[in-house]
Design an enzyme around this catalytic site. Structure first.
Site, mmCIF file in Angstrom:
data_model
loop_
_atom_site.group_PDB
_atom_site.id
_atom_site.type_symbol
_atom_site.label_atom_id
_atom_site.label_comp_id
_atom_site.label_asym_id
_atom_site.label_seq_id
_atom_site.Cartn_x
_atom_site.Cartn_y
_atom_site.Cartn_z
ATOM 1 N N SER A 412 0.833 -1.214 0.000
ATOM 2 C CA SER A 412 0.000 0.000 0.000
ATOM 3 C C SER A 412 0.864 1.260 0.000
ATOM 4 O O SER A 412 0.357 2.362 -0.178
ATOM 5 C CB SER A 412 -0.907 0.017 1.236
ATOM 6 O OG SER A 412 -0.099 -0.091 2.395
ATOM 7 N N HIS A 433 -2.697 -2.579 -5.719
ATOM 8 C CA HIS A 433 -3.066 -2.197 -4.358
ATOM 9 C C HIS A 433 -4.558 -2.341 -4.191
ATOM 10 O O HIS A 433 -5.324 -1.504 -4.672
ATOM 11 C CB HIS A 433 -2.616 -0.751 -4.089
ATOM 12 C CG HIS A 433 -3.003 -0.239 -2.726
ATOM 13 N ND1 HIS A 433 -3.157 1.105 -2.461
ATOM 14 C CD2 HIS A 433 -3.297 -0.883 -1.580
ATOM 15 C CE1 HIS A 433 -3.510 1.260 -1.185
ATOM 16 N NE2 HIS A 433 -3.593 0.064 -0.638
ATOM 17 N N GLU A 445 -5.758 0.269 -7.088
ATOM 18 C CA GLU A 445 -4.689 1.226 -7.420
ATOM 19 C C GLU A 445 -3.597 0.422 -8.128
ATOM 20 O O GLU A 445 -2.974 -0.444 -7.521
ATOM 21 C CB GLU A 445 -4.134 1.877 -6.147
ATOM 22 C CG GLU A 445 -4.140 3.371 -6.185
ATOM 23 C CD GLU A 445 -3.550 4.017 -4.933
ATOM 24 O OE1 GLU A 445 -3.145 3.311 -4.001
ATOM 25 O OE2 GLU A 445 -3.492 5.251 -4.908
ATOM 26 N N ASN A 483 -3.063 6.872 -0.351
ATOM 27 C CA ASN A 483 -2.465 6.993 0.977
ATOM 28 C C ASN A 483 -1.598 8.241 1.099
ATOM 29 O O ASN A 483 -1.545 8.870 2.150
ATOM 30 C CB ASN A 483 -1.650 5.741 1.306
ATOM 31 C CG ASN A 483 -2.563 4.593 1.719
ATOM 32 O OD1 ASN A 483 -3.723 4.815 2.059
ATOM 33 N ND2 ASN A 483 -2.062 3.381 1.652
#
Ligand code: T1G
Length: 697
Positions: A412, A433, A445, A483
């Site tokens: 991640s 991800h 992702e 993130n």
């Protein structure tokens, strides 16, 4: 005649064909051309009937969504006028339906006198998914033809129904397995000149006999929970209720007014933005429609934890056999048992039959040997978020898997290039991800490494869609897009509670804004120890003297990990996920403010929303400028599908556009003045503001 509307003669029948690729959208000008064709057929004594159909695979995907931002030209016949012309024709009008019969397309079919469709045709009113309602008579004609409850379900769900269901409801008169046009022409010819040749839906009565008392009130009550913040669902219920109470022409007029309310609403513009954003996300630099994308027949997953198990379920549910590898038998057994439990829960909820559940389980094989992945076409690593461990696994996979196998990491935040570097095939290494729970969340992702080949990307994009995901390609940086933007968002939330807010106040403000969950409840769900490890990993590169919120670390060091152990920012009763404010945390926060010498103050909702979202948007602008995301709408999709920002806000960058970048840039500059450090305005934000432009150009 408009080239998008073709007219030919078949026996004594006028065949009108909509021909506007790729979906035969009912774009401006088409209504006028169809009206012209109907008038000509009506005036031609050699013609006894009319058939209306679509060229290619479909009847029509509905009105042209790209035109809804434009002000309709009052002098130009619209969809409603076209449907009135079809319905008012004195000669029988038969709709010959195939493929997509959606939105205004289905409304057009309802304006015809008869409807014949092929077995693979599908019917629906997807307008609600773009913040609209069927605005060309669908809410008034459908209940007359198929009944109130089925019509309301069709309008509210936005889902498509198949030919069998359409036939059983009476939405179509016949399913045609053979030559559709031949049968439609024959049907029209047989109706021509007959007393019952013309049957208008508008003349049918709405049958309310089967409706329970308080039906509409009950429907409104059900909506409240499911469609929080959305406007058109409630108006759809209003339209259907109007259909049961008023003559059709009055109903049509009121439907038009309510449609206009939706069409001109910010949330419909946002949802239409999301519709096109999802299609744009599939257009990736260097990956064209002719880039070879290998088929994935066999998959492997390394790691049978929460993520690995969920990823294995994605493959099994899509019909792809998958081998799930764990380090030891106990961990493997636990992973497989969790998968079984998840499928059993879906079965008990009626989402899955017993047979489907067993078919899916049969596609998942467990193993404790990496060698069992030797023949996989793709392997997805989903082990602990530690670079050295991942590199060790990729060294082994690089040595044992087929040379043409794709090796993907579910990391991640970690550097995909550093992982690719340890294999002999960096061009076949990519980041995939997934978001927890991986078998539920749509976002994928897709992290493009420096050496990831276009073929690898094309294969992963195709695979992502096949397993029901929304793949969005991003570049390599700490946290990729989602993130990386989460860090400044959370940072402001932490600073706000040092300055005077409480976790429940910050969460409530952002949930009221539309987020599915506030940052503190989200932290507790994900596990406070997860963020703790990320912050520790970032410590080396974090500017030493910049403001740093210590509270999140203090909670973890006090043994508060969130839902997983019942105590985080909130406390959780046994077997209950309802976050409850905790006096112990409140005391910790007050003590921290005192230790920092901060005089606590009342923090309003507007400041909470601005500070958290503008920090997010500012980071998004940096990501765009660095090319980590190819376009602003990709960032919007990531935050809608991965972090619970409501689609009816359009995503962070679209939201900034609706506010006006001048306001966002001004606020960021003000916060930069006031707080400095983390608030340096992104150069792109400044440039676009000065140029009077938007992120989503
Ligand atoms: N208008 C304009 N463009 C459309 C379109 C539409 N309705 N539907 C698709 N496109 C474009 C799409 O952007 C893409 O463009 C290409 O066509 C292929 O689409 C008055 C108000 C029909 C099931 O909501 O659900 O009628 O990327 O990749 O997978 O009451 O498109 O190639 O440049 O999705 O085969 C109601 C929306 C309108 C249907 C086909 N109708 N479309 O799926 O192809 S409002 C909809 C879809 C209305 C009336 C109301 C799907 C599809 P590009 P695609 P697909």
């Amino acid at each position: 005649m408009d080239p998008r509307v073709k007219v030919e003669r078949r026996r004594a029948v006028a065949l009108i064909t909509l021909d506007n690729p790729p979906v035969n959208a009912l774009s401006r000008g088409i209504a006028g051309a169809v009206i012209e064709a109907v008038k000509a057929a009506e005036a031609d004594p050699a013609l006894s009937a009319i058939v209306l159909t679509g060229a290619g695979k479909s009847f029509t995907g509905g009105a042209d969504i790209r035109e809804f931002g434009e002000t309709p030209d009052p002098n130009e016949p619209d969809l409603r006028a076209m449907i009135r012309a079809l319905e008012g024709a004195k000669k029988p009008v038969v709709a010959a339906l195939r493929g997509n019969v959606l939105g205004g397309g289905l409304e057009t079919a309802l304006g015809c006198h008869w409807r014949l469709g092929t077995p693979e045709a599908r019917y629906g009113f997807p307008e609600v998914k773009i913040g609209l309602l069927p605005g060309a008579g669908g809410t008034q004609r459908a209940p007359r033809l198929i009944g109130v409850a089925p019509a309301l379900e069709l309008c509210l769900s936005g889902e498509f129904i198949d030919s069998k269901r359409a036939l059983s409801l009476g939405l179509i008169d016949r399913e045609v397995a053979g030559d559709l046009l031949e049968e439609a022409v024959a049907w029209a010819a047989a109706k021509g000149g007959k007393a019952d040749g013309v049957r208008r839906v508008r003349d049918m009565r709405v049958d309310t006999s089967g409706l329970a008392p308080g039906f509409f009130a009950a429907e409104r009550a059900k909506l409240a929970a499911k469609t929080r913040g959305l406007m058109s669902p409630a108006l759809i219920v209003d339209c259907l209720e109007i259909a049961t109470q008023t003559p059709i022409d009055e109903g049509l007029a009121r439907e038009r007014d309510l449609f206009e309310q939706c069409r001109t609403s910010p949330q419909s513009r946002a949802l239409i933005h999301v519709f096109f954003a999802e299609r744009a996300a599939g257009k990736v630099k260097g990956v064209g429609p002719d880039t070879p994308a290998r088929e994935i027949a066999r998959a492997g997953v390394v790691g049978a934890g929460t993520m690995g198990g969920g990823i294995a379920m994605c493959f099994a549910s899509a019909g792809i056999p998958v081998t799930l590898v764990e380090a030891n038998e106990d961990a493997l057994a636990h992973g497989l048992a969790t998968i079984h439990k998840n499928y059993e829960r879906s079965r008990l909820r009626g989402r899955l039959s017993e047979g489907e559940m067993h078919q899916r389980l049969a596609r998942i094989a467990g193993s404790t040997a990496l060698e069992s992945l030797r023949d996989a076409d793709v392997v997805i690593e989903a082990v602990f978020e530690e670079l050295a461990l991942k590199q060790e696994i990729f060294r082994k996979l690089g040595a044992l898997c087929r040379k043409d196998a794709i090796l993907a990491t579910n990391t991640s935040t970690l550097d995909v290039d550093a992982i690719a570097a340890v294999t002999s095939r960096p061009e076949r290494v990519v980041g995939t991800h997934f978001f927890s729970p991986a078998n539920v969340m749509r976002l994928l992702e897709t992290v493009r490494g420096a050496q990831t080949s276009p073929e690898t990307l094309a294969a992963v994009l195709k695979l992502g869609r096949r397993i029901g995901k929304l793949p969005v390609v991003v570049g390599v940086c700490d946290g990729f897009v989602g993130n990386r933007m989460l860090y400044p968002y959370l940072r402001q939330a932490y600073f706000l509670i040092e300055e005077g807010a409480l976790p429940e106040e910050v969460d409530r403000a952002l949930v009221d804004f539309g987020l599915a969950m506030g940052p503190f409840a989200m932290n507790d769900l994900a596990g406070l120890d997860v963020g703790y490890r990320v912050r520790k990993a970032q410590a080396a590169t974090r500017p030493k003297n910049w403001r740093y919120a210590r509270l999140p670390d203090k909670l973890v060091e006090a043994g508060r990990f969130g839902q997983k152990n019942g105590r985080g920012w909130y406390r959780y009763e046994v077997a209950c996920r309802e976050p409850k404010p905790d006096a112990e945390v409140r005391d910790l926060i007050l003590a921290e403010s005192a230790a920092l010498g901060i005089e606590r103050r009342k923090v309003g909702e507007a400041e909470i929303i601005e500070r958290c979202l503008f920090a997010l948007i500012n980071e998004g602008a940096k990501i765009l400028e660095e090319g980590i995301a190819e376009r602003a709408s990709d960032i919007d999709l990531i935050w809608i599908n991965g972090y619970g920002l409501p689609a009816w806000r359009g995503g962070p960058m679209f939201y900034a556009d609706t506010l006006g970048l001048e306001r966002v840039n001004g606020a960021v500059a003000r916060y930069d003045e006031q707080f400095g450090e983390w608030w340096a305005p992104a150069p792109l934000l400044k440039r676009l503001t000065e140029a009077g432009k938007r992120f989503n150009g």
